[in-house]
Design a protein around this motif. Structure first.
Motif, PDB file in Angstrom:
ATOM      1  N   VAL A 199       0.872  -1.177   0.000  1.00 31.34           N
ATOM      2  CA  VAL A 199       0.000   0.000   0.000  1.00 31.34           C
ATOM      3  C   VAL A 199       0.907   1.225   0.000  1.00 31.34           C
ATOM      4  CG1 VAL A 199      -1.803   1.263   1.213  1.00 31.34           C
ATOM      5  CG2 VAL A 199      -1.789  -1.251   1.261  1.00 31.34           C
ATOM      6  N   LEU A 200       0.874   1.992  -1.104  1.00 37.23           N
ATOM      7  CA  LEU A 200       1.803   3.105  -1.313  1.00 37.23           C
ATOM      8  C   LEU A 200       1.102   4.446  -1.139  1.00 37.23           C
ATOM      9  CD1 LEU A 200       4.567   4.249  -2.231  1.00 37.23           C
ATOM     10  CD2 LEU A 200       3.749   4.010  -4.593  1.00 37.23           C
ATOM     11  N   ASP A 201       1.684   5.299  -0.316  1.00 36.26           N
ATOM     12  CA  ASP A 201       1.207   6.668  -0.105  1.00 36.26           C
ATOM     13  C   ASP A 201       1.755   7.557  -1.219  1.00 36.26           C
ATOM     14  OD1 ASP A 201       0.719   9.262   0.723  1.00 36.26           O
ATOM     15  OD2 ASP A 201       1.477   8.985   2.764  1.00 36.26           O
ATOM     16  N   GLY A 254      -3.873   8.790  -3.075  1.00 38.74           N
ATOM     17  CA  GLY A 254      -3.343  10.147  -3.185  1.00 38.74           C
ATOM     18  C   GLY A 254      -2.845  10.530  -4.563  1.00 38.74           C
ATOM     19  N   HIS A 255      -3.068   9.698  -5.580  1.00 35.89           N
ATOM     20  CA  HIS A 255      -2.484   9.961  -6.907  1.00 35.89           C
ATOM     21  C   HIS A 255      -3.508  10.258  -7.993  1.00 35.89           C
ATOM     22  CE1 HIS A 255      -3.852   5.896  -7.075  1.00 35.89           C
ATOM     23  NE2 HIS A 255      -3.373   5.654  -8.279  1.00 35.89           N
ATOM     24  N   LYS A 256      -4.791  10.262  -7.664  1.00 39.41           N
ATOM     25  CA  LYS A 256      -5.805  10.425  -8.703  1.00 39.41           C
ATOM     26  C   LYS A 256      -6.606  11.722  -8.572  1.00 39.41           C
ATOM     27  CE  LYS A 256      -5.307   6.576 -11.105  1.00 39.41           C
ATOM     28  NZ  LYS A 256      -6.212   5.440 -11.050  1.00 39.41           N
ATOM     29  N   GLU A 257      -6.944  12.134  -7.342  1.00 40.74           N
ATOM     30  CA  GLU A 257      -7.787  13.307  -7.165  1.00 40.74           C
ATOM     31  C   GLU A 257      -7.313  14.115  -5.957  1.00 40.74           C
ATOM     32  OE1 GLU A 257     -12.114  12.835  -7.433  1.00 40.74           O
ATOM     33  OE2 GLU A 257     -11.770  10.766  -8.050  1.00 40.74           O
ATOM     34  N   ALA A 258      -7.298  15.449  -6.112  1.00 43.38           N
ATOM     35  CA  ALA A 258      -6.934  16.334  -5.004  1.00 43.38           C
ATOM     36  C   ALA A 258      -8.107  16.473  -4.037  1.00 43.38           C
ATOM     37  CB  ALA A 258      -6.535  17.710  -5.538  1.00 43.38           C
ATOM     38  N   ASP A 259      -7.770  16.693  -2.761  1.00 41.71           N
ATOM     39  CA  ASP A 259      -8.758  16.971  -1.715  1.00 41.71           C
ATOM     40  C   ASP A 259      -9.787  15.853  -1.579  1.00 41.71           C
ATOM     41  OD1 ASP A 259      -9.606  18.612   0.374  1.00 41.71           O
ATOM     42  OD2 ASP A 259     -11.188  19.505  -0.847  1.00 41.71           O
ATOM     43  N   THR A 260      -9.360  14.608  -1.824  1.00 40.41           N
ATOM     44  CA  THR A 260     -10.255  13.471  -1.629  1.00 40.41           C
ATOM     45  C   THR A 260      -9.513  12.376  -0.879  1.00 40.41           C
ATOM     46  OG1 THR A 260      -9.660  12.236  -3.639  1.00 40.41           O
ATOM     47  CG2 THR A 260     -11.342  13.954  -3.860  1.00 40.41           C
ATOM     48  N   CYS A 261     -10.287  11.372  -0.457  1.00 45.17           N
ATOM     49  CA  CYS A 261      -9.714  10.229   0.256  1.00 45.17           C
ATOM     50  C   CYS A 261      -9.739   8.987  -0.634  1.00 45.17           C
ATOM     51  CB  CYS A 261     -10.490   9.988   1.551  1.00 45.17           C
ATOM     52  SG  CYS A 261     -10.356  11.337   2.740  1.00 45.17           S
ATOM     53  N   SER A 282       2.082  15.190   0.446  1.00 45.62           N
ATOM     54  CA  SER A 282       3.329  15.314   1.208  1.00 45.62           C
ATOM     55  C   SER A 282       4.482  14.575   0.544  1.00 45.62           C
ATOM     56  CB  SER A 282       3.133  14.793   2.632  1.00 45.62           C
ATOM     57  OG  SER A 282       2.700  13.443   2.616  1.00 45.62           O
ATOM     58  N   MET A 283       4.175  13.587  -0.310  1.00 43.04           N
ATOM     59  CA  MET A 283       5.232  12.837  -0.990  1.00 43.04           C
ATOM     60  C   MET A 283       5.878  13.643  -2.115  1.00 43.04           C
ATOM     61  SD  MET A 283       5.761   9.806   0.376  1.00 43.04           S
ATOM     62  CE  MET A 283       6.271   8.554  -0.802  1.00 43.04           C
ATOM     63  N   LEU A 284       5.379  14.862  -2.359  1.00 50.32           N
ATOM     64  CA  LEU A 284       6.018  15.741  -3.345  1.00 50.32           C
ATOM     65  C   LEU A 284       7.201  16.501  -2.760  1.00 50.32           C
ATOM     66  CD1 LEU A 284       2.834  17.162  -5.100  1.00 50.32           C
ATOM     67  CD2 LEU A 284       4.516  15.609  -6.109  1.00 50.32           C
ATOM     68  N   GLN A 285       7.372  16.450  -1.439  1.00 53.72           N
ATOM     69  CA  GLN A 285       8.511  17.118  -0.828  1.00 53.72           C
ATOM     70  C   GLN A 285       9.810  16.468  -1.314  1.00 53.72           C
ATOM     71  OE1 GLN A 285       8.171  18.049   3.455  1.00 53.72           O
ATOM     72  NE2 GLN A 285       6.091  17.228   3.341  1.00 53.72           N
ATOM     73  N   ARG A 286      10.871  17.269  -1.303  1.00 49.19           N
ATOM     74  CA  ARG A 286      12.155  16.797  -1.827  1.00 49.19           C
ATOM     75  C   ARG A 286      13.093  16.346  -0.716  1.00 49.19           C
ATOM     76  NH1 ARG A 286      12.902  17.733  -7.205  1.00 49.19           N
ATOM     77  NH2 ARG A 286      11.455  19.204  -8.187  1.00 49.19           N
ATOM     78  N   GLN A 287      13.920  15.372  -1.051  1.00 52.26           N
ATOM     79  CA  GLN A 287      14.978  14.891  -0.161  1.00 52.26           C
ATOM     80  C   GLN A 287      16.211  14.649  -1.025  1.00 52.26           C
ATOM     81  OE1 GLN A 287      15.048  10.810   1.611  1.00 52.26           O
ATOM     82  NE2 GLN A 287      14.912  11.907   3.549  1.00 52.26           N
ATOM     83  N   ASP A 288      17.271  15.358  -0.715  1.00 52.70           N
ATOM     84  CA  ASP A 288      18.516  15.258  -1.497  1.00 52.70           C
ATOM     85  C   ASP A 288      18.272  15.502  -2.983  1.00 52.70           C
ATOM     86  OD1 ASP A 288      19.891  14.634   0.853  1.00 52.70           O
ATOM     87  OD2 ASP A 288      19.525  12.493   0.605  1.00 52.70           O
ATOM     88  N   ILE A 321       1.036  -7.528   4.338  1.00 53.05           N
ATOM     89  CA  ILE A 321       0.673  -6.189   3.873  1.00 53.05           C
ATOM     90  C   ILE A 321       1.772  -5.222   4.303  1.00 53.05           C
ATOM     91  CG2 ILE A 321      -1.002  -4.309   4.076  1.00 53.05           C
ATOM     92  CD1 ILE A 321      -3.092  -6.547   4.652  1.00 53.05           C
ATOM     93  N   VAL A 322       2.281  -4.451   3.357  1.00 43.77           N
ATOM     94  CA  VAL A 322       3.354  -3.489   3.632  1.00 43.77           C
ATOM     95  C   VAL A 322       2.837  -2.088   3.289  1.00 43.77           C
ATOM     96  CG1 VAL A 322       5.722  -2.793   3.156  1.00 43.77           C
ATOM     97  CG2 VAL A 322       5.095  -5.222   3.060  1.00 43.77           C
ATOM     98  N   LEU A 323       2.670  -1.266   4.316  1.00 43.66           N
ATOM     99  CA  LEU A 323       2.239   0.117   4.127  1.00 43.66           C
ATOM    100  C   LEU A 323       3.463   1.027   4.086  1.00 43.66           C
ATOM    101  CD1 LEU A 323       0.198   2.519   4.183  1.00 43.66           C
ATOM    102  CD2 LEU A 323       0.271   2.350   6.690  1.00 43.66           C
ATOM    103  N   ILE A 324       3.593   1.821   3.008  1.00 45.15           N
ATOM    104  CA  ILE A 324       4.675   2.811   2.872  1.00 45.15           C
ATOM    105  C   ILE A 324       4.043   4.186   2.948  1.00 45.15           C
ATOM    106  CG2 ILE A 324       6.605   3.603   1.466  1.00 45.15           C
ATOM    107  CD1 ILE A 324       6.403   0.934  -0.073  1.00 45.15           C
ATOM    108  N   THR A 325       4.365   4.970   3.973  1.00 43.12           N
ATOM    109  CA  THR A 325       3.748   6.276   4.139  1.00 43.12           C
ATOM    110  C   THR A 325       4.708   7.253   4.793  1.00 43.12           C
ATOM    111  OG1 THR A 325       1.857   7.473   5.102  1.00 43.12           O
ATOM    112  CG2 THR A 325       2.762   5.638   6.372  1.00 43.12           C
TER     113      THR A 325
END
Length: 718
Positions: free
Chosen positions: A485-487, A529-536, A491-497, A589-593
């Motif tokens: 299960v991928l988040d 989180g990849h299809k529609e803004a402001d939704t669940c 927030s995943m748009l933030q940058r790291q390195d 089940i592996v949740l990545i968030t």
């Protein structure tokens, strides 16, 4: 002021004025074209030292400066700049202005220009047509719809600079009539061509009647202009918010819509440019649902609810208080045919379970939450660093735990979740620090049902430790499965390195499916989180099937995080039960968030319900770039509740290592009496154990191991 000081000031002033006069006396020249079309950008070259504020602009033949285009000489690059010629034909001066006066100029004759347009003689309302043009193509030139009187129509234009091979696309008005298309430079029309815009109609075919909130199929025939849509319209002719579908997303002119929740007479209309061009009548009928369950339920217990209802998309059953407010537990019906499992509140009293469709209650049943109690049997004294057995009696609900605390300080010293399937004896690890402690039975909701005192005495010897590791590549049984299960929320748009978190997560996930998980392993991927803004919204991107590495990496590559999208952790985990329904073995089940739940769900409740269902499920959580210690602790508690582990990954390397460990086999450690002493995942942290002999099991694997004081022992699961 002394005479000497005054004389010095006067000298400096006279000297400065002399320098300025000398600079202005130096010759300034302008080089520019002598002829240009209206609004044409001309290149101007100047020489001479510019003074602060010097500008280039246009003047008429008499030397009167014109308003409009100008450029500061100090901003020129290599003494060159550009100005757009005046919009009126005639004779002008390109002027160098210093101190408000023209100090140099060059004559310029501005000539009229024209443009020609080629377009269809007629077209339909709101249609997008191609317009070919020939014109000056000055910066900012555009073509625009005009009325038959030549007035520009707001919003219907296209910049010629964006044209491809001299052709632009232009949308027509939404009302039929006689129009034109004009070519504009500097807001002056220099060419036009007429066009007749004709009306258009559409037809819609749908069932005569549907149930409230029912999702149904319909077909249509219409112009399919960009942005066309179908929408419910109420009896007064008002379009209904949210009840629409874009025509362009239909397949073969067939799409699905969801009916309003209120019964009544409606229309489904086809809109182009917000204009209704065709519709069909439809009746929405009321519908009911029935629920059946026990009249009383112990506090905090899971209980089944049998249901019958329309089972529309998004239908759910939820526990409500007498005043209608939410009491926490809910379940979507699409994942639970005929029977759902809910959790009772821990506050005693009257409640009801309601069937909800589109927010409307279609049926309900009442029940009462009754009291529960617990009892603990534990030694009064325990040596530090030793594990001691506790016999418990109590509700045994998923999420209930035994908690060793220091009454004078907040927080856990040690805790273990109770599990009826593993018996009513639990081994608790005593701390190294001697003192008076309290052992509590605490419910999932935080209520302490009972407590007994435990005194910890100084340890006589140091404990040993056990490290359980896995073979290089995990080997799952043919009946087992993995779901990630991928988040992909905002927030995943933030940058790291330098890289976005989502891109780092995708790289590590692709490495996992390409190099670690054996090809052919039953595998599924869910993303939110990849299809529609402001939704669940949460979507099953790879349905359960034997892993195809090439197909999986291609689908992962296509995931893009969306700004402002929410984080529905609880609902995503709940839907894995349906995703993996066909699995008869272990479900990993592996949740990545990288963040917390933001959709009002309760992941702990969902995980507890998953485990309560009797399936062999393990929930591992990988927290990526999480600095919040409280959130890390919550994730760790959820993972333990799910029979798994929490892995905190601060960077890409740690994330890759965490994912590899997360799919490793789980193991159990038992003492010589057969009591479960500890659990974990191969490759995870070492367990602290008192000296003695233990048995490590993982599926069909079993091995005996001896733990010596202050030494590390290792077991490899093959």
């Amino acid at each position: 002021m002394s005479y000497r000081t005054l004389s010095r000031a006067v000298f400096i002033l006279i000297f400065s004025l002399a320098l300025a006069a000398t600079a202005q006396a130096q010759e300034v020249t302008i080089t520019a074209p002598t002829e240009a079309g209206i609004n044409q950008a001309i290149e101007i070259t100047v020489s001479g030292p510019p003074a602060k504020g010097d500008i280039l602009r246009f003047a008429d033949e008499s030397g009167k400066l014109l308003k409009g285009a100008y450029v500061y000489v100090g901003n020129l690059k290599n003494n060159k700049g550009k100005l757009a010629a005046p919009l009126a034909p005639g004779n002008y001066l390109v002027a160098y202005v210093s101190g408000g006066k023209i100090v140099a100029s060059s004559p310029l004759t501005v000539t009229a220009v024209t443009a020609s347009l080629t377009l269809p003689e007629s077209a339909k309302i709101n249609e997008t047509i191609e317009v070919a043009f020939e014109g000056p193509v000055n910066s900012g030139d555009y073509v625009q719809m005009i009325t038959d009187a030549g007035k520009p129509i707001r919003g219907l234009y296209a910049y010629v600079g964006n044209a491809k091979n001299g052709v632009v696309k232009l949308r027509l008005p939404a009302e039929g009539g006689e129009y034109g298309v004009g070519y504009f430079t500097g807001k002056m029309m220099i060419g036009s061509s007429p066009i007749s815009v004709q009306g258009v109609t559409a037809t819609v075919t749908a069932p005569e009647s549907v149930g409230a909130n029912e999702t149904f199929e319909l077909s249509f025939d219409g112009p399919l202009n960009n942005g066309d849509y179908l929408q419910f319209v109420d009896a007064s002719g008002k379009p209904m918010s949210g009840l629409y579908r874009y025509a362009g997303q239909a397949k073969d002119n067939v799409t699905k819509m969801t009916a309003p929740v209120e019964p009544g007479s409606y229309r489904i209309a086809y809109f182009t440019a917000k204009k209704d061009i065709g519709s069909t009548a439809i009746t929405v009928t009321g519908t009911n649902a029935t629920l059946a369950m026990a009249e009383t339920v112990p506090a905090g217990a899971h209980f089944p609810v049998e249901w019958q209802g329309p089972n529309n998309s998004g239908d759910l059953v939820r526990v409500l208080r007498p005043d209608g407010s939410n009491a926490g537990s809910y379940a979507y019906l699409g994942h639970n045919p005929e029977t759902v499992t809910l959790r009772a509140p821990e506050e005693l009293g009257a409640y009801r379970v309601a069937y909800l469709s589109g927010g409307q209650i279609l049926g309900e049943v009442s029940f009462t939450v009754t009291d529960v109690s617990a009892k603990l049997d534990a030694p009064a004294e325990v040596e530090g660093n030793q594990r001691f057995n506790v016999t418990w009696q109590g509700p045994g609900n998923h999420g209930d735990l035994l908690q060793l605390v220091d009454p004078a300080k907040p927080g856990n010293i040690a805790y273990r979740y109770v599990d009826r399937e593993k018996g009513n004896v639990i081994a608790v690890h005593a701390p190294n620090l001697p003192g008076d402690y309290e052992l509590r039975y605490r419910t999932h909701g935080g209520k302490v049902l009972t407590a007994v005192p435990v005194t910890i005495t100084p340890a006589k010897q140091e404990p040993g430790s056990l490290q359980v590791i896995a073979a290089k590549k995990p080997r799952l049984g043919p009946e087992d499965a993995i779901e990630v299960v991928l988040d992909a929320s905002g927030s995943m748009l933030q940058r790291q390195d330098g890289d976005r978190r989502i891109d780092i997560a995708k790289r590590t996930l692709n490495a996992l499916v390409s190099d670690t998980i054996p090809d052919g392993t039953p595998f599924a991927l869910r993303v939110f989180g990849h299809k529609e803004a402001d939704t669940c919204r949460t979507d099953l991107e790879i349905p359960l099937a034997p892993l195809s590495r090439a197909a999986a990496t291609a689908r992962v590559d296509g995931v893009t995080a969306m700004n402002l999208a929410k984080t529905p952790i609880a609902d995503s985990l709940a839907q894995t039960s349906s995703d993996l329904r066909a699995v008869t073995g272990e479900r990993i089940i592996v949740l990545i968030t990288d963040g917390e739940e933001t959709c009002e769900g309760n992941p702990a409740d969902v995980i507890a319900e998953m485990r309560a269902g009797g399936d062999d499920v393990r929930v591992n959580i990988v927290g990526y770039a999480i600095d919040d210690a409280a959130l890390q602790e919550s994730f760790a508690l959820w993972a333990e509740l799910g029979g798994g582990e929490y892995f905190n990954a601060s960077d890409e390397a740690a994330l890759a290592a965490a994912l590899t460990k997360a799919i490793n086999p789980s193991f159990t450690v038992m003492d010589e009496a057969g009591t479960v002493i500890g659990e974990g995942i191969a490759g995870g942290g070492a367990l602290s154990l008192a000296a003695g002999t233990y048995r490590v099991t993982a599926g069909a694997f079993a091995q005996q191991v001896t733990i010596d004081p202050a030494k590390l022992s290792t077991v490899t699961i093959e």
